[in-house]
Every structure is written in structure tokens, then in C-alpha cells.
Design an enzyme around this catalytic site. Structure first.
Site, mmCIF file in Angstrom:
data_model
loop_
_atom_site.group_PDB
_atom_site.id
_atom_site.type_symbol
_atom_site.label_atom_id
_atom_site.label_comp_id
_atom_site.label_asym_id
_atom_site.label_seq_id
_atom_site.Cartn_x
_atom_site.Cartn_y
_atom_site.Cartn_z
ATOM 1 N N SER A 144 1.474 -1.414 0.160
ATOM 2 C CA SER A 144 0.278 0.160 0.620
ATOM 3 C C SER A 144 0.972 0.798 -0.105
ATOM 4 O O SER A 144 1.060 1.405 -1.058
ATOM 5 C CB SER A 144 -1.083 0.194 1.048
ATOM 6 O OG SER A 144 -1.930 0.428 0.971
ATOM 7 N N ASP A 358 4.848 23.903 -1.067
ATOM 8 C CA ASP A 358 5.834 24.261 -1.683
ATOM 9 C C ASP A 358 6.495 22.299 -1.920
ATOM 10 O O ASP A 358 7.498 21.906 -0.911
ATOM 11 C CB ASP A 358 7.047 24.324 -0.940
ATOM 12 C CG ASP A 358 7.041 24.072 1.389
ATOM 13 O OD1 ASP A 358 5.739 23.460 0.954
ATOM 14 O OD2 ASP A 358 7.924 25.034 1.613
ATOM 15 N N HIS A 411 -7.227 -5.168 -1.280
ATOM 16 C CA HIS A 411 -6.088 -4.771 -1.059
ATOM 17 C C HIS A 411 -5.580 -5.259 0.116
ATOM 18 O O HIS A 411 -4.236 -5.423 -0.439
ATOM 19 C CB HIS A 411 -6.544 -2.934 -0.274
ATOM 20 C CG HIS A 411 -5.693 -2.176 0.066
ATOM 21 N ND1 HIS A 411 -5.516 -1.753 -1.010
ATOM 22 C CD2 HIS A 411 -4.794 -1.628 0.763
ATOM 23 C CE1 HIS A 411 -3.420 -1.037 -0.635
ATOM 24 N NE2 HIS A 411 -3.755 -0.703 1.073
#
Length: 433
Positions: A144, A358, A411
Site C-alpha cells: 500500500s 512547496d 487491498h
């Protein structure tokens, strides 16, 4: 300091490493990263290559195994394994509502946590690798979010890798968090529909619970505010192999009769609190969208904004009509920082991270296109957490990466499929399959 001890079939050694908080300032503040070394008693470890495991998240410590559970037994046939608690998690220097005020106010906390993404995690690995392997490259297994870290590893420090194995974790290389959630909400809707097809009785149960929450302010043990959107977020369970069944059993005995009438039972409330609270892994919520941040565009609470594009997830509208209540999952939203007492003190910090403009780039497409590290990845066809099409696009962008696309697992295929999943991916990476 190291401590060595045994469990059935394995020898464990707990190790602690000092690493720079900011790797661009190696002489500055340092934090601790904890890792647990595991070797099979049958192999003894002499001469075995290393496999470092990067777990999912963000915000989770490495799996605490008992002996050779799950995929670990297969790994120990070939490797000495290092289970790393990524910075801020597990037994590494903690980052949570209790410790973060030591940094200062929300601005200082946000600046601190901006150093807890995949780029810093990979640089931690490179800082400790010489001490662990003597300088030899190692194999990385990324599950994951750990796969996001492995993809960053391939982009910026491939010289540290012998092999890269990724399970359910190929990220979009260029996509914004908005793109991630525009792809995610339709998958959440499909998972909700599949759950109701399996357990049609849960349609009315979920609507009844939501209607009660809409009419009654409900505060769970420990102070969690259970609202309709919070109840819907139990859909996080639906991305796991046993999640639909767990959700069904959670819903079936939600109400109890009292002298004052029917109300949500203490047992239901406690079980829901256990599922929804981020007390044990607050960085999952605080950094969840930050793991997608690249460049000047802020993530700006993408999951919450994008949800407005899918009105079928509006619980109040569902209750006003006859539509089934849809569950959500893999979507951290700003209201969670009001509902969860473990997150409330971090709300302003999370806002600052969501507004940040940023973020360093996480992936280098040119470097990935020239990749020479043997690599393999499992892509789960119906993965609710990581988009299949995004993963396939990224797989095609990494030179030499071999994929296994399957609908056999959810998953958590690495956990549920254990030795078979890891064995197949190792064979793919080695050219044996």
C-alpha cells in the site's frame, strides 16, 4: 542498543537507529527509527540477503507478527527480514497529539510533519542500510503506502535496491489528490452496492442507524462524535477481504430497547469507536492527503471537496428519499478533526498541511523509465484504496516492472494471500514466472 529474543520458529532482534530529522541538514536534530530484525531459526541467518518491509499507511507501525504468520514465513525462506516502524509510528520517535506540542504551535508542527512523507522514509532506509547490510543493496517489500515509498526508492535511490516488490501500492506519478478521489468515489459506491447485494438486510439497518444519528447527538465512549458522515466512513472496512462481513456483524445488533425507548447499544458504540478512532494512528489522518502533494498546488482537503461532485453520498438526501445509504472509505475529511478527540488538537496543523504549496516531487518519471532494478507488483482489480487504472499507468512507466493483475484479493492481498502472493511476486521479479 539491541535486544534479541525468540518466538516459535524465529529469532527477533529489536534495533534502534538515529537518523537526521531533515536529511538535508545531517548535522541538525535527530530522531529515532525502530526496526525489528527477524530470521528463521532453521536458517540461522548467516549469509542471507536482506528484505526490508515498508507497511501501509501513512501512520502505521510495521506488523507485529507472532512467529511466521502470513507472508513472513515465505520471506524467511530466502531472507533475513527487517520490519521498519516508519518515522513517527510504532516504537520510532512518536508523532501524535501528545508529543507534537513539544515542537511548538501548529506552524512548527506542520513544518515538522512535512518531513514524514515517503521521501524522508526512503532516506531513513538509506541511512540505516550500510549499518544493516554492510552496504549491500536489499530487497524492499512495499505494501500500500509502502509501495508509494518503494516507487520513490526506485526514483531517487535505486542503487540501494536489489529488488522491489510492491503489493497494492503503485501510486499515480503525476496526478493530484483531486484526481485520486475522483477515481475513488465511484469505487466506494461499487463496494457499497456489493455489500448490500451480499447482505440486503443491511440496507434498512444502515438507514435506521443513520436516521437515529441525524436526530440524536451521539458521543461515543472517549468523546468521539458519531455523525451520519462519520457512520458512513465505516466503509473503510469494505476495502479489506473480510471487511464486508465485519461491517455486517457490526450493524446487525446496533439497537437495544431501554425504558426510554430504542437506542444505540453500548456494544455497538464501543465497536464503532474502535473502528473509527485515529488515536492509535493519527498520522494516517494528518498526512493522508499530503502523501499525494507534489509541487505548488495544495491538496486543500481534496476528499471533502471532491465528494460534493458525488451527491449520492449525501446522507441527508439518502434519508429524505429511499436510496441506500452509501459508505465511504479511504477518504480523510476535515470534519474528522472535529469528531475525533485524538485529532482535534491537530486540526490547525492539518489545515496548514492541506494549504502547503512547496511539496518536493516524489517521483522521477525519467529515472523510472530507465529503471534497471528487478521489480514486480500486484495490482488488485477491485482495490478500493488504490485505483487500478492509475496503478497500470504507473506500471507501464517503470521499465522492466512485471505486474500481476488479479481480482482474487482485495487491498490486503499480502495479508490474506500470505505466502502465495509474495511467492508469485518474487518469481516474477526473478524471471521465474
Amino acid at each position: 542498543m539491541t535486544v534479541t529474543y525468540r518466538q516459535p520458529g524465529v529469532v527477533l532482534t529489536d534495533r534502534r537507529f538515529s537518523v537526521p530529522l531533515d536529511h538535508d541538514e545531517p548535522a541538525g536534530e535527530r530522531i529515532e527509527v525502530f526496526a525489528r530484525e527477524v530470521v528463521s531459526t532453521a536458517r540461522g541467518g548467516a549469509g542471507l540477503p536482506w528484505l526490508v518491509y515498508l507497511t501501509g499507511g501513512p501512520g502505521f507501525g510495521a506488523t507485529r507478527f507472532n512467529g511466521k504468520e502470513s507472508w513472513l514465513g515465505r520471506a524467511l525462506q530466502d531472507f533475513r527480514v527487517l520490519l521498519v516502524d516508519q518515522r513517527g509510528t510504532g516504537s520510532s520517535t512518536p508523532a501524535n497529539r501528545q508529543t507534537l506540542p513539544l515542537r511548538g504551535g501548529p506552524r512548527e508542527q506542520a513544518d515538522y510533519l512535512a518531513l514524514f512523507r515517503a521521501d524522508s522514509i526512503v532516506r531513513d532506509c538509506e541511512a540505516i542500510r550500510p549499518e544493516v547490510t554492510g552496504g549491500a543493496p536489499w530487497t524492499v517489500l512495499g505494501q500500500s503506502f509502502g509501495g508509494f515509498c518503494a516507487t520513490h526508492y526506485l526514483s531517487y535511490a535505486p542503487e540501494g535496491l536489489h529488488t522491489a516488490i510492491i503489493t497494492g501500492g503503485l501510486p499515480t506519478l503525476e496526478g493530484h489528490a483531486d484526481d485520486v478521489y475522483r477515481a475513488a468515489y465511484p469505487r466506494m459506491e461499487c463496494k457499497s452496492a456489493a455489500h448490500y447485494a451480499r447482505y440486503p438486510q443491511d440496507v434498512e439497518r444502515a438507514r435506521r442507524i443513520a436516521a437515529h444519528l441525524a436526530e440524536h447527538e451521539t458521543v461515543l465512549p472517549g468523546g468521539y462524535r458519531l455523525t451520519v458522515p462519520a457512520f458512513q466512513s465505516l466503509g473503510m472496512l469494505l476495502g479489506m477481504s473480510d471487511g464486508s462481513h465485519r461491517l455486517h456483524y457490526l450493524l446487525e445488533d446496533a439497537f437495544v430497547r431501554t425504558p426510554a425507548g430504542s437506542t444505540l447499544s453500548d456494544a455497538f458504540q464501543e465497536n464503532v469507536r474502535t473502528e473509527l478512532s485515529y488515536a492509535g494512528n493519527p498520522l494516517f489522518a494528518v498526512l493522508h492527503e499530503a502523501i499525494y502533494g507534489q509541487g505548488e498546488r495544495p491538496t486543500a482537503w481534496a476528499a471533502e471537496r471532491v465528494r460534493d461532485e458525488f451527491p449520492q453520498f449525501d446522507g441527508e438526501k439518502s434519508l429524505a428519499g429511499d436510496a441506500p445509504l452509501l459508505f465511504t472509505g479511504e477518504a480523510v475529511q476535515r470534519w474528522m478533526f472535529d469528531s475525533d478527540p485524538a485529532l482535534r488538537p491537530l486540526r490547525e496543523t492539518a489545515d496548514l498541511l492541506a494549504a502547503r504549496t512547496d511539496w518536493p516531487r516524489l517521483y522521477d518519471p525519467a529515472r523510472l523509465a530507465a529503471n534497471e532494478v528487478p521489480a514486480a507488483a500486484s495490482i488488485y482489480h477491485d482495490d478500493m484504496y488504490v485505483d487500478r487504472d492509475h496503478s497500470l499507468t504507473t506500471a507501464r512507466a517503470i521499465r522492466g516492472l512485471r505486474t500481476w493483475v488479479t481480482d482474487e484479493f482485495e487491498h490486503d492481498g499480502l495479508r490474506a494471500g500470505g505466502p502465495r502472493v509474495l511467492g508469485r511476486l518474487l518469481a516474477l521479479a526473478r524471471g521465474e514466472a
